[in-house]
Design a protein around this motif. Sequence first.
Motif, mmCIF file in Angstrom:
data_model
loop_
_atom_site.group_PDB
_atom_site.id
_atom_site.type_symbol
_atom_site.label_atom_id
_atom_site.label_comp_id
_atom_site.label_asym_id
_atom_site.label_seq_id
_atom_site.Cartn_x
_atom_site.Cartn_y
_atom_site.Cartn_z
ATOM 1 N N ARG A 263 0.753 -1.231 -0.096
ATOM 2 C CA ARG A 263 -0.041 -0.063 -0.117
ATOM 3 C C ARG A 263 0.841 1.098 -0.015
ATOM 4 N NH1 ARG A 263 -4.560 0.464 4.354
ATOM 5 N NH2 ARG A 263 -2.570 0.067 5.544
ATOM 6 N N TYR A 264 0.162 2.372 -0.627
ATOM 7 C CA TYR A 264 0.968 3.644 -0.504
ATOM 8 C C TYR A 264 0.011 4.689 -0.320
ATOM 9 C CZ TYR A 264 3.288 7.469 -2.743
ATOM 10 O OH TYR A 264 3.932 8.918 -3.193
ATOM 11 N N ASP A 265 0.371 5.489 0.664
ATOM 12 C CA ASP A 265 -0.603 6.709 1.348
ATOM 13 C C ASP A 265 -0.162 7.797 0.190
ATOM 14 O OD1 ASP A 265 -1.732 8.809 2.370
ATOM 15 O OD2 ASP A 265 -0.831 8.477 4.337
ATOM 16 N N ILE A 266 -1.135 8.089 -0.711
ATOM 17 C CA ILE A 266 -1.122 9.185 -1.692
ATOM 18 C C ILE A 266 -1.038 10.452 -1.220
ATOM 19 C CG2 ILE A 266 -2.259 10.230 -3.732
ATOM 20 C CD1 ILE A 266 -3.631 7.485 -4.028
ATOM 21 N N ALA A 267 -1.867 10.936 -0.318
ATOM 22 C CA ALA A 267 -1.566 12.146 0.538
ATOM 23 C C ALA A 267 -0.628 12.214 1.250
ATOM 24 C CB ALA A 267 -2.881 12.424 1.439
ATOM 25 N N GLY A 268 0.047 11.338 1.920
ATOM 26 C CA GLY A 268 1.019 11.401 2.757
ATOM 27 C C GLY A 268 2.648 11.127 2.146
ATOM 28 N N GLY A 319 -3.268 2.242 -3.930
ATOM 29 C CA GLY A 319 -3.305 3.298 -3.345
ATOM 30 C C GLY A 319 -4.458 3.876 -2.342
ATOM 31 N N VAL A 320 -3.862 4.448 -1.104
ATOM 32 C CA VAL A 320 -4.838 4.663 0.005
ATOM 33 C C VAL A 320 -5.023 6.631 0.249
ATOM 34 C CG1 VAL A 320 -5.238 4.468 2.482
ATOM 35 C CG2 VAL A 320 -4.173 2.791 1.099
ATOM 36 N N ILE A 321 -6.320 6.897 0.030
ATOM 37 C CA ILE A 321 -6.474 8.244 0.187
ATOM 38 C C ILE A 321 -7.880 8.281 0.924
ATOM 39 C CG2 ILE A 321 -7.400 8.682 -2.032
ATOM 40 C CD1 ILE A 321 -6.220 11.330 -2.085
ATOM 41 N N GLU A 322 -7.736 9.051 2.032
ATOM 42 C CA GLU A 322 -8.897 9.406 2.913
ATOM 43 C C GLU A 322 -9.834 8.213 3.083
ATOM 44 O OE1 GLU A 322 -10.988 12.725 1.412
ATOM 45 O OE2 GLU A 322 -9.207 13.865 1.131
ATOM 46 N N ASN A 323 -9.133 7.222 3.418
ATOM 47 C CA ASN A 323 -9.907 5.727 4.035
ATOM 48 C C ASN A 323 -10.674 5.263 2.706
ATOM 49 O OD1 ASN A 323 -9.353 6.085 6.749
ATOM 50 N ND2 ASN A 323 -10.836 7.523 7.064
ATOM 51 N N THR A 324 -10.395 5.735 1.441
ATOM 52 C CA THR A 324 -10.603 4.845 0.142
ATOM 53 C C THR A 324 -9.423 4.619 -0.578
ATOM 54 O OG1 THR A 324 -10.542 7.002 -0.959
ATOM 55 C CG2 THR A 324 -12.641 6.523 0.082
ATOM 56 N N GLU A 325 -9.864 3.413 -1.425
ATOM 57 C CA GLU A 325 -8.848 2.860 -2.216
ATOM 58 C C GLU A 325 -8.502 3.090 -3.583
ATOM 59 O OE1 GLU A 325 -8.241 -1.792 -3.372
ATOM 60 O OE2 GLU A 325 -8.453 -1.718 -1.345
ATOM 61 N N VAL A 326 -7.554 3.252 -4.122
ATOM 62 C CA VAL A 326 -7.202 3.366 -5.460
ATOM 63 C C VAL A 326 -6.595 1.991 -6.009
ATOM 64 C CG1 VAL A 326 -5.991 4.544 -7.361
ATOM 65 C CG2 VAL A 326 -7.073 5.870 -5.735
ATOM 66 N N ASP A 327 -7.088 1.272 -6.893
ATOM 67 C CA ASP A 327 -6.575 -0.105 -7.400
ATOM 68 C C ASP A 327 -5.111 0.035 -7.404
ATOM 69 O OD1 ASP A 327 -8.766 -1.356 -6.993
ATOM 70 O OD2 ASP A 327 -9.455 -1.000 -9.061
ATOM 71 N N PHE A 328 -4.580 0.969 -7.983
ATOM 72 C CA PHE A 328 -3.320 0.703 -8.382
ATOM 73 C C PHE A 328 -2.498 2.369 -8.592
ATOM 74 C CE2 PHE A 328 -4.517 -2.776 -10.731
ATOM 75 C CZ PHE A 328 -3.999 -3.838 -9.722
ATOM 76 N N VAL A 329 -1.423 2.498 -7.818
ATOM 77 C CA VAL A 329 -0.465 3.670 -8.119
ATOM 78 C C VAL A 329 0.826 3.168 -8.892
ATOM 79 C CG1 VAL A 329 0.804 5.525 -7.095
ATOM 80 C CG2 VAL A 329 -1.204 4.808 -5.985
#
Length: 395
Positions: A263-268, A319-329
């Motif tokens: 996992r990758y924290d997009i915002a952070g 991807g992780v952003i605001e407790n939601t998931e993006v399938d792939f970064v």
Amino acid sequence: MIQRPSYLERLKQVKDKQIIKVLTGVRRCGKSTILQMFQQQLLEEGVKQSQIIFINFEDLANEKYLDYHELYYHLDNSMDESQKYYIFLDEIQAVSQFEKVLDSFFIRPNVDLYVTGSNAFMLSGELATLLSGRYIEVRVHPLSFKEYHSAFKKDPATDFQAYLNFGGFPFAAQLTDEKTFKDYVDGIVNTVLIKDVLQRKQRSDTALVEQIARFLTDIAGNLITIKKIANTLTSMGEKTTNDTVLSYISAFLDAYLFYRCDRYDIAGKKYLSINSKYYPVDMSLRYALLGTKRVNIGSRLETVVFLELLRRDYEIYVGVIENTEVDFVAIKQGVKEYYQVSYSVVDEETYNREVSSLKKIKDGYRKILLTADPGYANDEGIEQMNVISWLLGED
């Protein structure tokens, strides 16, 4: 032979450069065939047959060369200093202390060295120490959909359905009899589980290792922890521990049977170590390990997209952003692309759900929604495109 132009082009780029070319990948993904194609290309370019030395260590006729001393003397006696030689060593991990042979011939100016291997052990330990900076890895995968379609040339939608169901192991893809196909793929899986996993771990718990492989295949595309896997298997009657599961999964990854996506924290802008996804190396593993069990079409589609991004040399994360998931970064050379995968978003509610996480990303990098729906659309920077077109490079 099904053509693999991207790999031949890659080998052409590094031909005659003083660096060891190491082709890695799961067994039967086509590494040996790519070497044969490249040898033919060399002959067409004027290289003499006498300048090409090829040894397949899975051939019983070459058993004596599994001793690295015998291999060294054989190669040394096959060459003279007046000619350039192209040496191809296939499945070299079978040779004990093979890295000593590679190191010896690497330093010769008249040798261009190519090797293949089916597990990551050959790129760890002594080899990495002895050959640091002197080898490049060319990762070989089963057929991409583009390669598959170029071979069979049916309607793209027809080929894609077959690809989703049966995958892209090169020889298996050409088998029309379903029982023969299953027997062949079963053989690949069993060979990897026994030779590349159990023998390497010096264990004999075949039932447990098969159960872990089936479970990972069944939950492909779902976030999971090692503890959760161990607990689930124990509840199913396969009593095990976190350490045992971790050990076997690490061996699966080393044998290229599965890939992990962290996992990758997009915002952070930071990497997360808790929870990962696992994907099988090819869709045929579902058939071999799960039989005809009904599988979520979205999971299969997500697996195909993940594997294609691997082929395109991206680093891939969930991807992780605001407790939601993006399938792939997907990251390449510092540039990011965001991917969401859904079989269909014709239903407006489904569409809104799928793009909600993408709309939260404000960094300006490309955002792509891949579906089986036809056509192309751009909704405030979110590109929706047909997955078949994307796989064929038509985006």
